[in-house]
Motif scaffolding. Structure first.
Motif, PDB file in Angstrom:
ATOM      1  N   LEU A 153      32.966  32.933  54.550  1.00 26.71           N
ATOM      2  CA  LEU A 153      32.433  34.262  54.246  1.00 26.71           C
ATOM      3  C   LEU A 153      33.054  35.308  55.159  1.00 26.71           C
ATOM      4  N   LEU A 154      33.211  34.965  56.426  1.00 28.26           N
ATOM      5  CA  LEU A 154      33.826  35.881  57.379  1.00 28.26           C
ATOM      6  C   LEU A 154      35.256  36.209  56.964  1.00 28.26           C
ATOM      7  N   ALA A 155      36.003  35.192  56.515  1.00 28.64           N
ATOM      8  CA  ALA A 155      37.379  35.417  56.072  1.00 28.64           C
ATOM      9  C   ALA A 155      37.425  36.373  54.886  1.00 28.64           C
ATOM     10  N   ARG A 156      36.492  36.200  53.943  1.00 26.45           N
ATOM     11  CA  ARG A 156      36.454  37.086  52.775  1.00 26.45           C
ATOM     12  C   ARG A 156      36.119  38.517  53.179  1.00 26.45           C
ATOM     13  N   VAL A 157      35.204  38.652  54.133  1.00 27.43           N
ATOM     14  CA  VAL A 157      34.822  39.986  54.594  1.00 27.43           C
ATOM     15  C   VAL A 157      36.010  40.672  55.274  1.00 27.43           C
ATOM     16  N   MET A 158      36.725  39.928  56.123  1.00 27.55           N
ATOM     17  CA  MET A 158      37.837  40.502  56.866  1.00 27.55           C
ATOM     18  C   MET A 158      38.963  40.965  55.945  1.00 27.55           C
ATOM     19  N   THR A 159      39.125  40.310  54.801  1.00 24.70           N
ATOM     20  CA  THR A 159      40.224  40.654  53.894  1.00 24.70           C
ATOM     21  C   THR A 159      39.765  41.454  52.683  1.00 24.70           C
ATOM     22  N   SER A 160      38.507  41.857  52.639  1.00 18.17           N
ATOM     23  CA  SER A 160      37.971  42.544  51.460  1.00 18.17           C
ATOM     24  C   SER A 160      38.527  43.958  51.292  1.00 18.17           C
ATOM     25  N   GLY A 161      39.021  44.555  52.377  1.00 20.49           N
ATOM     26  CA  GLY A 161      39.503  45.932  52.292  1.00 20.49           C
ATOM     27  C   GLY A 161      40.649  46.108  51.325  1.00 20.49           C
ATOM     28  N   TYR A 162      41.479  45.071  51.147  1.00 21.45           N
ATOM     29  CA  TYR A 162      42.633  45.206  50.259  1.00 21.45           C
ATOM     30  C   TYR A 162      42.210  45.307  48.797  1.00 21.45           C
ATOM     31  N   ALA A 163      41.028  44.782  48.473  1.00 17.90           N
ATOM     32  CA  ALA A 163      40.530  44.856  47.102  1.00 17.90           C
ATOM     33  C   ALA A 163      39.804  46.167  46.829  1.00 17.90           C
ATOM     34  N   VAL A 164      39.603  46.966  47.867  1.00 17.12           N
ATOM     35  CA  VAL A 164      38.889  48.249  47.716  1.00 17.12           C
ATOM     36  C   VAL A 164      39.915  49.373  47.713  1.00 17.12           C
ATOM     37  N   PRO A 165      39.901  50.243  46.706  1.00 14.68           N
ATOM     38  CA  PRO A 165      40.876  51.341  46.647  1.00 14.68           C
ATOM     39  C   PRO A 165      40.865  52.195  47.908  1.00 14.68           C
ATOM     40  N   GLY A 166      42.036  52.722  48.249  1.00 18.85           N
ATOM     41  CA  GLY A 166      42.164  53.539  49.446  1.00 18.85           C
ATOM     42  C   GLY A 166      41.224  54.732  49.459  1.00 18.85           C
ATOM     43  N   ALA A 167      41.003  55.346  48.293  1.00 23.75           N
ATOM     44  CA  ALA A 167      40.107  56.505  48.225  1.00 23.75           C
ATOM     45  C   ALA A 167      38.678  56.118  48.593  1.00 23.75           C
ATOM     46  N   VAL A 168      38.249  54.923  48.167  1.00 19.86           N
ATOM     47  CA  VAL A 168      36.893  54.450  48.488  1.00 19.86           C
ATOM     48  C   VAL A 168      36.771  54.183  49.983  1.00 19.86           C
TER      49      VAL A 168
END
Length: 548
Positions: A370-385
């Protein structure tokens, strides 16, 4: 008893590495949490107007762009991957990596390049008028519209599907294909009845990356005047100066992303994909001869020309015309700003990536996953968000710390400090591109046998000593690759930089976009060419990383 075991396990894991890693995860999650919480805040008059008259158009435009680009890019990428993996034809080895190079051209640069080339005064229409005495009907080949955005994004994002599916085809067992051929399947039957089903995980993975890129896009949609939620966030922020309404639009964009995730899970529901590794061997390529061989080469060549060589040569031509006007002191200032922000951002990313990868490697569990997914979740979120969430977070911090500023900094009460600093921009970069650094370091850890660390512990050495003397020398290459990938992604980033940069802080990406918006296309070429050369280096690093 269970409680005492749980407490003992918690004490065992709680060390400085774990604590700092958790702090990094919290920093990454907080901006997105701020955006989600905006749904529960009172609405503004601007939001009521957007919701009633504009939101449906924004959602429709985003979905149309995502659906069209996702489908067309997948078709092109999958077709090229199968051709290169399954057939032998002239220049196949060269095309294997040449077809990846379109990733080196940021789509917003391709957008203004192709729009200028196809305009009335562009090279294409001018050549037909002056040399062939042919006049195009207005609107025939101009691309300043939704179709232009689809064309550009498709042409320069298909390599995501191409790379992943090509790797999948080359590494998978050829037993299934050979068995299918003995049963009489060949040609289109073989491709649609066997290849497509077994390659579905790779196809979906590549298509998801394309969808994230399209949802994150601002430069192409804005330049072509396409209404999407990303462009709406910018218009609401800079046009209405309403951050609350912008946060609600960002929340709607998150809902669309969540829908994409749910769709992907649904497509994989109750399906298992497995390959017998013991029988795995390279796919035997069929040698094409005569007309079919050269036709295949021509298809690959046309794709490479349209998706890389033509815009690249055009940018070189424009650069030779204008470099003397652009190559001034302020250009070096742009380079310095870009390099500084990218270096600091990549350095922080590498720091947290090492901490997170080591913590997960030391204590493998469901919580570590879960920690790994959280740490890498930013790439799936658009830059504007990400930008909206970071801005809201920093404004809140400014409000909470306002009483300290007059004493510590000598500024007036109520002055914004953190939310006008480069720290806000760097934070956005770290959240957005943590995945690049983390994935590289995590991959490095998979190649270090646990016995090395265990031997150090048996000798009485601690966690920190073991890292510096045992693990770090073996991880150095992976850390450098992760740093370089993050550095180059930050150099190219446009929407997040536009939203979070301090006053009078421009980078190569923002200046390039500003030149294009001001219709100073030729002057945008030198900085564009520099970004593309850096991106080519990024592609080379990705290929090297994949080989390792």
């Amino acid at each position: 008893m269970n409680k005492s075991i749980w407490l003992r396990e918690l004490r065992r894991r709680t060390n400085s590495w774990f604590i700092v890693t958790m702090l990094g995860a919290i920093i990454i999650v907080m901006p997105v949490a701020y955006v989600i919480l905006s749904f529960f805040q009172p609405t503004s008059e601007n939001w009521q107007h957007i919701k009633e008259f504009l939101l449906a158009d924004y959602i429709k435009g985003s979905l149309l762009l995502v659906g069209s680009v996702g489908f067309l890019s997948t078709v092109i990428g999958l077709t090229l991957a199968w051709i290169v993996a399954a057939y032998e034809f002239p220049l196949r080895k060269q095309f294997k990596w040449l077809l990846i190079l379109p990733l080196a051209i940021p789509p917003y640069i391709a957008a203004y390049t192709y729009s200028t080339m196809t305009s009335y005064t562009g090279i294409i229409q001018s050549y037909f008028r002056n040399h062939l005495d042919y006049q195009f009907t207005p609107g025939t080949i101009e691309i300043m519209s939704m179709r232009g955005a689809i064309f550009v994004l498709t042409l320069f994002l298909y390599p995501y599907v191409y790379m992943i599916t090509l790797h999948y085809f080359e590494k998978q067992s050829s037993t299934y294909i050979e068995s299918a051929k003995t049963l009489g399947l060949n040609g289109f039957q073989l491709f649609f009845r066997l290849v497509l089903p077994i390659a579905r995980p790779a196809i979906i993975a590549g298509a998801m990356l394309i969808i994230f890129e399209v949802l994150s896009d601002y430069g192409v949609a804005s330049f072509f005047g396409v209404r999407t939620i990303s462009t709406a966030i910018f218009q609401t922020w800079f046009g209405m100066y309403d951050i609350d309404a912008a946060m609600r639009l960002a929340a709607w964009l998150l809902i669309i992303i969540l829908g994409v995730f749910m769709l992907e899970r649904f497509l994989r529901k109750r399906r298992k994909y497995d390959t017998n590794v013991t029988q795995s061997r390279p796919l035997a390529r069929k040698k094409l001869r005569g007309l079919s061989a050269w036709a295949t080469t021509l298809v690959c060549l046309a794709t490479f020309f349209a998706a890389f060589l033509i815009p690249f040569i055009q940018l070189i031509h424009w650069t030779l015309k204008t470099y003397e006007k652009v190559w001034r002191a302020d250009f070096f200032s742009l380079m310095a700003n870009s390099l500084f922000a990218a270096f600091i951002g990549a350095l922080i990313i590498s720091f947290f990536a090492i901490l997170a990868a080591r913590t997960i490697n030391l204590y493998p569990s469901m919580s570590s996953n879960l920690l790994a997914r959280v740490m890498t979740s930013g790439y799936a979120v658009p830059g504007a968000v990400v930008a909206i969430g970071v801005l809201a977070l920093f404004i809140t911090l400014d409000e909470k710390l306002a009483f300290l500023y007059p004493k510590l900094l000598g500024v007036e009460s109520g002055t914004l400090v953190l939310s006008l600093s480069i720290a806000m921009l760097i934070t956005g970069y770290v959240i957005r591109f943590m995945a690049q650094g983390f994935n590289a370091v995590e991959s490095g850890y998979t190649k270090i046998p646990p016995s090395y660390r265990e031997a150090s512990f048996l000798l009485g050495r601690g966690l920190t000593y073991t890292f510096w003397k045992v693990e770090f020398p073996l991880l150095r290459g992976s850390i450098l690759i992760g740093f370089a990938l993050a550095f180059l992604e930050i150099m190219k980033e446009l929407p997040l930089t536009l939203l979070l940069r301090p006053f009078n802080f421009d980078t190569l990406a923002t200046r390039t976009y500003q030149y294009a918006i001001d219709e100073r296309i030729y002057e945008a070429a030198p900085s564009s060419l520099l970004l593309i050369c850096l991106s080519i280096l990024s592609v080379i690093l990705i290929l090297r990383f994949e080989e390792k």
